[in-house]
Design a protein around this motif. Structure first.
Motif, PDB file in Angstrom:
ATOM      1  N   GLY A  44       0.312  -1.386   0.411  1.00  0.00           N
ATOM      2  CA  GLY A  44      -0.341  -0.169  -0.053  1.00  0.00           C
ATOM      3  C   GLY A  44       0.999   1.006   0.428  1.00  0.00           C
ATOM      4  N   VAL A  45       1.552   1.184   0.680  1.00  0.00           N
ATOM      5  CA  VAL A  45       2.980   2.300   0.603  1.00  0.00           C
ATOM      6  C   VAL A  45       3.539   2.395  -0.178  1.00  0.00           C
ATOM      7  CG1 VAL A  45       4.948   3.578   1.777  1.00  0.00           C
ATOM      8  CG2 VAL A  45       2.635   2.507   3.570  1.00  0.00           C
ATOM      9  N   THR A  51       2.322   6.884  -6.853  1.00  0.00           N
ATOM     10  CA  THR A  51       1.417   8.408  -7.039  1.00  0.00           C
ATOM     11  C   THR A  51       2.043   9.305  -6.140  1.00  0.00           C
ATOM     12  OG1 THR A  51      -0.307   6.740  -6.375  1.00  0.00           O
ATOM     13  CG2 THR A  51      -0.938   8.742  -6.592  1.00  0.00           C
ATOM     14  N   VAL A  52       2.689   9.288  -5.333  1.00  0.00           N
ATOM     15  CA  VAL A  52       3.598  11.014  -5.364  1.00  0.00           C
ATOM     16  C   VAL A  52       4.454  11.277  -6.095  1.00  0.00           C
ATOM     17  CG1 VAL A  52       4.245  12.248  -2.515  1.00  0.00           C
ATOM     18  CG2 VAL A  52       2.522  10.889  -2.311  1.00  0.00           C
ATOM     19  N   SER A  53       4.915  10.245  -5.980  1.00  0.00           N
ATOM     20  CA  SER A  53       6.532  10.310  -7.395  1.00  0.00           C
ATOM     21  C   SER A  53       5.798  11.743  -8.697  1.00  0.00           C
ATOM     22  CB  SER A  53       7.352   9.189  -7.415  1.00  0.00           C
ATOM     23  OG  SER A  53       7.099   8.683  -5.577  1.00  0.00           O
ATOM     24  N   LEU A  55       3.158  12.815  -9.080  1.00  0.00           N
ATOM     25  CA  LEU A  55       2.697  14.322  -8.158  1.00  0.00           C
ATOM     26  C   LEU A  55       3.945  15.675  -8.980  1.00  0.00           C
ATOM     27  CD1 LEU A  55       0.555  16.366  -7.884  1.00  0.00           C
ATOM     28  CD2 LEU A  55       0.675  15.733  -5.686  1.00  0.00           C
ATOM     29  N   ILE A  56       5.109  14.650  -7.395  1.00  0.00           N
ATOM     30  CA  ILE A  56       5.379  15.939  -7.576  1.00  0.00           C
ATOM     31  C   ILE A  56       6.286  16.059  -9.197  1.00  0.00           C
ATOM     32  CG2 ILE A  56       7.893  14.276  -6.873  1.00  0.00           C
ATOM     33  CD1 ILE A  56       8.647  16.540  -4.877  1.00  0.00           C
ATOM     34  N   GLY A  57       6.384  15.338 -10.152  1.00  0.00           N
ATOM     35  CA  GLY A  57       6.990  15.023 -11.213  1.00  0.00           C
ATOM     36  C   GLY A  57       6.012  16.234 -11.962  1.00  0.00           C
ATOM     37  N   LEU A  58       4.950  15.721 -12.215  1.00  0.00           N
ATOM     38  CA  LEU A  58       3.895  16.968 -12.646  1.00  0.00           C
ATOM     39  C   LEU A  58       4.111  18.506 -12.603  1.00  0.00           C
ATOM     40  CD1 LEU A  58       0.807  14.993 -12.835  1.00  0.00           C
ATOM     41  CD2 LEU A  58       2.472  15.121 -14.834  1.00  0.00           C
ATOM     42  N   LEU A  59       4.082  18.669 -11.120  1.00  0.00           N
ATOM     43  CA  LEU A  59       4.134  19.595 -10.634  1.00  0.00           C
ATOM     44  C   LEU A  59       5.807  20.417 -10.515  1.00  0.00           C
ATOM     45  CD1 LEU A  59       3.318  19.250  -6.823  1.00  0.00           C
ATOM     46  CD2 LEU A  59       2.193  20.995  -8.356  1.00  0.00           C
ATOM     47  N   LEU A  60       6.904  19.348 -10.855  1.00  0.00           N
ATOM     48  CA  LEU A  60       8.244  20.156 -11.718  1.00  0.00           C
ATOM     49  C   LEU A  60       8.259  20.316 -13.119  1.00  0.00           C
ATOM     50  CD1 LEU A  60      10.638  17.926  -9.416  1.00  0.00           C
ATOM     51  CD2 LEU A  60      10.662  20.098  -8.951  1.00  0.00           C
ATOM     52  N   GLY A  61       7.996  19.865 -13.772  1.00  0.00           N
ATOM     53  CA  GLY A  61       7.348  19.670 -14.955  1.00  0.00           C
ATOM     54  C   GLY A  61       6.966  20.958 -15.411  1.00  0.00           C
ATOM     55  N   PHE A  62       5.388  21.289 -14.413  1.00  0.00           N
ATOM     56  CA  PHE A  62       4.782  22.748 -15.131  1.00  0.00           C
ATOM     57  C   PHE A  62       5.490  23.646 -14.467  1.00  0.00           C
ATOM     58  CE2 PHE A  62       1.135  19.783 -14.539  1.00  0.00           C
ATOM     59  CZ  PHE A  62       0.991  19.817 -16.724  1.00  0.00           C
ATOM     60  N   THR A  63       6.495  23.749 -12.942  1.00  0.00           N
ATOM     61  CA  THR A  63       7.169  25.003 -13.125  1.00  0.00           C
ATOM     62  C   THR A  63       8.195  25.212 -13.775  1.00  0.00           C
ATOM     63  OG1 THR A  63       6.738  24.124 -10.770  1.00  0.00           O
ATOM     64  CG2 THR A  63       8.145  25.460 -11.041  1.00  0.00           C
ATOM     65  N   ALA A 195       7.044  17.189  -1.548  1.00  0.00           N
ATOM     66  CA  ALA A 195       8.951  16.388  -2.018  1.00  0.00           C
ATOM     67  C   ALA A 195       9.127  15.945  -0.533  1.00  0.00           C
ATOM     68  CB  ALA A 195       9.760  17.659  -2.118  1.00  0.00           C
ATOM     69  N   LEU A 196       8.845  16.944   0.338  1.00  0.00           N
ATOM     70  CA  LEU A 196       8.813  15.433   1.852  1.00  0.00           C
ATOM     71  C   LEU A 196       7.599  14.893   1.932  1.00  0.00           C
ATOM     72  CD1 LEU A 196       8.916  18.613   4.524  1.00  0.00           C
ATOM     73  CD2 LEU A 196      10.750  17.501   3.214  1.00  0.00           C
ATOM     74  N   ILE A 197       7.204  14.509   2.072  1.00  0.00           N
ATOM     75  CA  ILE A 197       6.423  13.515   1.753  1.00  0.00           C
ATOM     76  C   ILE A 197       6.529  12.833   1.013  1.00  0.00           C
ATOM     77  CG2 ILE A 197       3.517  12.497   1.142  1.00  0.00           C
ATOM     78  CD1 ILE A 197       2.381  15.446   1.709  1.00  0.00           C
ATOM     79  N   ALA A 198       6.969  12.844  -0.020  1.00  0.00           N
ATOM     80  CA  ALA A 198       7.708  11.709  -0.873  1.00  0.00           C
ATOM     81  C   ALA A 198       9.124  10.585   0.073  1.00  0.00           C
ATOM     82  CB  ALA A 198       8.240  12.344  -2.436  1.00  0.00           C
ATOM     83  N   ALA A 199       9.859  11.398   0.317  1.00  0.00           N
ATOM     84  CA  ALA A 199      10.633  12.070   1.052  1.00  0.00           C
ATOM     85  C   ALA A 199      10.638  10.836   2.340  1.00  0.00           C
ATOM     86  CB  ALA A 199      11.641  12.557   1.625  1.00  0.00           C
ATOM     87  N   LEU A 200       9.496  11.021   2.650  1.00  0.00           N
ATOM     88  CA  LEU A 200       9.266  10.121   4.059  1.00  0.00           C
ATOM     89  C   LEU A 200       8.500   8.770   3.483  1.00  0.00           C
ATOM     90  CD1 LEU A 200       8.281  10.191   7.636  1.00  0.00           C
ATOM     91  CD2 LEU A 200       5.375  10.766   6.045  1.00  0.00           C
ATOM     92  N   LEU A 201       7.403   8.350   2.916  1.00  0.00           N
ATOM     93  CA  LEU A 201       6.988   7.589   1.417  1.00  0.00           C
ATOM     94  C   LEU A 201       8.224   7.096   1.602  1.00  0.00           C
ATOM     95  CD1 LEU A 201       4.341   8.943   0.052  1.00  0.00           C
ATOM     96  CD2 LEU A 201       3.993   7.477   2.192  1.00  0.00           C
TER      97      LEU A 201
END
Length: 213
Positions: A44-45, A51-53, A55-63, A195-201
């Protein structure tokens, strides 16, 4: 808004340290949870982490896409300001001979002030001083340039000189706005948080990964 390279480095170092801290925290959190439950299932994790990774890839791409577009626009504005200054400088030939030399000298000072504004680090006192100097020179150029044009009693010369000076000065404001236009702060906050959530997971998933003997 990040205004200097020092701030960028501090932000980057802080993010790097926090990513490591959150990964370690996730790792120890998973170890403690597995000691209590004895369950090694972490599928599950892993799905959430994927999914979080994404999401962060999409956010970085748009930014990054927005930052690249802004950079290109600023490059175009540099060329436009250079053209505007060049046009106004050439139109000094339309003025009486006695007024041309002082105005050309002012234009050279103005050009140097504009160069100094962007050579200095962004947000530094040197950049601010050079910008204020360019504004003072604008006032002098406008007063002397329009006065010299009016002396000719030629409305065409007055119009040409005024429009050239106006276009030159307008580019100052245009470039200032472009330089201060950045992605909204909320974008950086979301990126930082994701990014912090992705690192935690990621750390949480590392604890249950099979060890290589």
């Amino acid at each position: 808004m990040i205004k200097s390279y020092d701030s960028i480095w501090m932000f980057s170092v802080a993010l790097f340290v926090l990513l490591i801290v959150f990964m370690r925290f996730g790792y120890h959190l998973d170890r403690q949870q597995r000691r209590r439950s004895g369950d090694n299932d972490n599928n599950g994790v892993s799905h959430i982490n994927g999914t979080v990774s994404t999401l962060i890839g999409l956010l970085l791409g748009f930014t990054l896409s927005g930052a690249a577009t802004g950079f290109q626009q600023r490059q175009v504005l540099i060329a436009q300001e250079a053209n505007a200054i060049g046009t106004a400088y050439l139109r000094l030939d339309l003025l009486p001979k006695s007024a041309q030399a002082p105005l050309r000298s002012l234009f050279r000072e103005y050009l140097q002030a504009r160069l100094d504004t962007y050579k200095a680090p962004a947000g530094s006192p040197a950049a601010h001083t050079a910008y204020l100097q360019s504004l003072r020179l604008q006032a002098a150029l406008w007063q002397q340039g329009t006065s010299a044009a009016l002396v000719t009693n030629n409305t065409a010369i007055v119009s040409l000189m005024a429009s050239a000076l106006n276009a030159t000065f307008d580019m100052t404001t245009t470039r200032l706005v472009a330089a201060r236009t950045h992605p909204p702060l909320i974008i950086f906050i979301v990126l930082f948080g994701v990014a912090l959530i992705a690192a935690l997971l990621a750390g949480y998933g590392m604890a249950s990964s099979p060890k290589i003997s």
